[in-house]
Design a protein around this motif. Sequence first.
Motif, PDB file in Angstrom:
ATOM      1  N   SER A 178       6.290 -23.243  19.858  1.00 35.26           N
ATOM      2  CA  SER A 178       6.021 -24.378  20.749  1.00 35.26           C
ATOM      3  C   SER A 178       5.646 -25.614  19.958  1.00 35.26           C
ATOM      4  O   SER A 178       6.056 -26.736  20.296  1.00 35.26           O
ATOM      5  CB  SER A 178       4.904 -24.018  21.735  1.00 35.26           C
ATOM      6  N   GLN A 196       9.647 -31.338  16.356  1.00 35.91           N
ATOM      7  CA  GLN A 196      11.040 -31.758  16.221  1.00 35.91           C
ATOM      8  C   GLN A 196      11.369 -32.883  17.211  1.00 35.91           C
ATOM      9  O   GLN A 196      12.057 -33.852  16.848  1.00 35.91           O
ATOM     10  CB  GLN A 196      11.972 -30.577  16.446  1.00 35.91           C
ATOM     11  N   GLN A 197      10.865 -32.779  18.414  1.00 36.89           N
ATOM     12  CA  GLN A 197      11.114 -33.831  19.404  1.00 36.89           C
ATOM     13  C   GLN A 197      10.487 -35.151  18.962  1.00 36.89           C
ATOM     14  O   GLN A 197      11.100 -36.218  19.082  1.00 36.89           O
ATOM     15  CB  GLN A 197      10.557 -33.422  20.763  1.00 36.89           C
ATOM     16  N   TRP A 218      13.936 -24.250  12.943  1.00 38.04           N
ATOM     17  CA  TRP A 218      14.770 -25.444  13.097  1.00 38.04           C
ATOM     18  C   TRP A 218      16.149 -25.183  12.506  1.00 38.04           C
ATOM     19  O   TRP A 218      16.265 -24.591  11.416  1.00 38.04           O
ATOM     20  CB  TRP A 218      14.166 -26.635  12.351  1.00 38.04           C
ATOM     21  N   GLU A 249       9.250 -15.791  21.914  1.00 35.75           N
ATOM     22  CA  GLU A 249      10.016 -16.751  21.110  1.00 35.75           C
ATOM     23  C   GLU A 249      10.082 -16.327  19.649  1.00 35.75           C
ATOM     24  O   GLU A 249      11.131 -16.421  19.002  1.00 35.75           O
ATOM     25  CB  GLU A 249       9.416 -18.148  21.234  1.00 35.75           C
ATOM     26  N   TRP A 298       8.876 -27.030  18.021  1.00 35.81           N
ATOM     27  CA  TRP A 298       9.831 -27.763  18.848  1.00 35.81           C
ATOM     28  C   TRP A 298       9.255 -29.089  19.333  1.00 35.81           C
ATOM     29  O   TRP A 298       9.972 -30.075  19.465  1.00 35.81           O
ATOM     30  CB  TRP A 298      10.295 -26.868  19.995  1.00 35.81           C
TER      31      TRP A 298
END
Length: 288
Positions: free
Chosen positions: A38, A44-45, A73, A112, A41
């Motif tokens: 979590s 990354q955003q 990633w 995940e 990501w």
Amino acid sequence: MQEIVPGIFVESAYPPYNLGLIVTDHGSIVIDIPPRPSHAWAWQQQVEEVAGKPRYAVLTDASLERQIAASLWDVPLIAGEAMLRALMAYDERMWREMLQGYIAQHPEEADEVLRIKPHLPTLTLDKHFLLHYRTPPLEFESVAGGAPGSLWVTIPEHGLFFAGDTIIVDEPALLERTPDSKGWLNTLSALARRTTIRHIVPGRGKAPIQHSDIETQREFMRVMRRTARTLAGTDNFRLIQCAQDLGQAFYNAQGQKAVKRIKAGLEHLVVEIQQTKAESGEERENSE
């Protein structure tokens, strides 16, 4: 995300890590990825909102948490050769066992984490190389540090570098996972002589810090190695008390959290020193 110099950002919102972003005309370079999916990501955003899809992500060591991070990633990776060797050594069973160990710390991320597969680095180094995405170029350097595969990324024009967990100044250094504590201490001594370095982004804790701030860590590590050498010659019955004393002397504000890490570090150093003595004895016997 804090812009510490033009085009260079630090993000500390995914504890305990300090993450970096270097924006260039040829694409952005990300320094480290948090191992929780979590967080990875979300990071990354953030990066893509500022600089688009990154050209490379750098892993500043080959510890288990960064082996997991490497697989989160889908971007080319830059890492030390130890990261490549570690990821290539896994078979399916070993990989799953490693993930299960991490899930025990973060069970809410289990679904995940169990989906990820090893992601091998695109570029690896065992000494140094230059990346000509800026002028002067970015400098990548392999060092003896807090974990196998430790590396630094330097931005020369700003006297700034990202140090990963090789530098930690406001909590105990992660000595329980270093492959070579003497080599790590020598790395810090060499850094102390680098007058061109003014600012450092550690892998965790306060960031950025000043070059002079590393002296506390150097002294802590010197005392830890001296203490471990003394304990290695006994039955270790004083180890817990030594950890308590060092916690009060260096990191009193952190209480038992610091003591727990110091104890783990001393246990590792005692074994390291005992192994070094045993190997030296074997070498002497073989030479006689």
